[in-house]
Motif scaffolding. Structure first.
Motif, mmCIF file in Angstrom:
data_model
loop_
_atom_site.group_PDB
_atom_site.id
_atom_site.type_symbol
_atom_site.label_atom_id
_atom_site.label_comp_id
_atom_site.label_asym_id
_atom_site.label_seq_id
_atom_site.Cartn_x
_atom_site.Cartn_y
_atom_site.Cartn_z
ATOM 1 N N LYS A 164 0.857 -1.185 0.000
ATOM 2 C CA LYS A 164 0.000 0.000 0.000
ATOM 3 C C LYS A 164 0.896 1.238 0.000
ATOM 4 O O LYS A 164 1.647 1.454 0.940
ATOM 5 N N VAL A 182 -3.676 2.422 0.425
ATOM 6 C CA VAL A 182 -4.078 1.520 -0.648
ATOM 7 C C VAL A 182 -2.937 1.317 -1.640
ATOM 8 O O VAL A 182 -1.994 2.108 -1.698
ATOM 9 N N PRO A 218 -8.455 -3.465 -4.764
ATOM 10 C CA PRO A 218 -8.718 -4.254 -3.559
ATOM 11 C C PRO A 218 -8.650 -5.750 -3.805
ATOM 12 O O PRO A 218 -8.382 -6.528 -2.881
ATOM 13 N N SER A 249 -8.361 -6.528 5.195
ATOM 14 C CA SER A 249 -8.647 -5.095 5.104
ATOM 15 C C SER A 249 -9.671 -4.752 4.033
ATOM 16 O O SER A 249 -10.415 -3.777 4.170
ATOM 17 N N MET A 250 -9.706 -5.520 2.944
ATOM 18 C CA MET A 250 -10.609 -5.207 1.849
ATOM 19 C C MET A 250 -11.820 -6.132 1.790
ATOM 20 O O MET A 250 -12.676 -5.996 0.913
ATOM 21 N N LEU A 301 -15.338 -4.485 1.586
ATOM 22 C CA LEU A 301 -15.800 -3.911 0.326
ATOM 23 C C LEU A 301 -16.527 -4.960 -0.516
ATOM 24 O O LEU A 301 -17.648 -4.738 -0.981
#
Length: 241
Positions: free
Chosen positions: A151, A174, A218, A226-227, A230
């Motif tokens: 990231k 990101v 992602p 972490s993703m 989504l």
């Protein structure tokens, strides 16, 4: 019941090997893994110009992911190509346009990732910077040519957006693999994330249909948690319709 998630494919042309110039349908495996991890059924959508086939592709789906890939042709937003424009694929632009049109008609959720976000913006009347260098303001590096899971820059998530509800955070770090940026955002959308150079990193629909576009990748981070939120939010939305 598991949701059928369509993932738009691209065309990969062999540069060398046994069959130089041979065309292959492809999508990065990470998109498939990200969908499977959240209980969805991934369906890769090969490029075609047959509108009847495209309608039938969308008919099978509960949600649509527009994946990354080639630069969007500037002809679609009424500009001539500039020197730093990358490789384009008009067949894919036209295919994605038809996918979007059919997905809107069916009212299924749409998640656009990197190029997928850019084609969404152009479809609805927005424009792009053909390269970060054409932006008038100082711009951070948005293209990392190494570890896809590293990231490299920060985004600030805007309040009162779906993205804020998804991540429950005001900022994230990101990964980044794009040299084009959103210029004029289509009026259908509102910004849900900026980078520290005030580039638009994400947007979402102002209307009732779930349409989210993000510039980072992602799916390349699917192995970490972490993703997950989504893709979970996207697939949950398909199952609630």
């Amino acid at each position: 019941m598991s949701a059928n998630i369509g993932i738009s494919a691209s065309i990969l042309t062999d540069r060398d090997g046994m069959f130089p110039g041979y065309k292959r349908c492809y999508v990065n495996q990470d998109y498939i893994e990200a969908v499977v991890k959240q209980g969805g059924i991934p369906l890769v959508l090969p490029i075609t110009d047959d509108s009847d086939i495209i309608e039938k592709q969308i008919d099978m789906l509960d949600g649509l992911i527009l994946s990354g890939g080639h630069d969007v042709s500037p002809a679609l937003y009424h500009e001539d190509p500039l020197e730093k424009l990358g490789e384009t694929l008009i067949e894919r632009d036209q295919f994605d346009f038809q996918l979007i049109k059919a997905a809107i008609k069916k009212n299924i959720p749409i998640l656009g990732i990197c190029r997928g976000a850019q084609i969404l913006n152009v479809y609805f009347g927005g424009t792009l910077y053909q390269d970060t260098s054409y932006r008038e303001l100082n711009t951070i590096r948005h293209w990392q040519s190494y570890n896809p899971t590293e990231k490299t820059h920060q985004i600030t998530i805007q309040s009162d957006t779906r993205l804020e509800k998804i991540f429950n955070e005001t900022s994230l770090y990101v990964n980044s693999f794009h040299h084009q940026l959103i210029h004029e955002l289509a009026s259908n959308f509102k910004v849900n994330a900026y980078t520290n150079d005030r580039s638009i990193e994400g947007f979402e629909s102002k209307g009732h249909q779930y349409i989210v576009g993000i510039q980072w990748h992602p799916e390349m981070l699917w192995r970490e948690s972490s993703m997950d939120v989504l893709f979970k939010d996207f697939i949950n939305q398909t199952e609630s319709m």
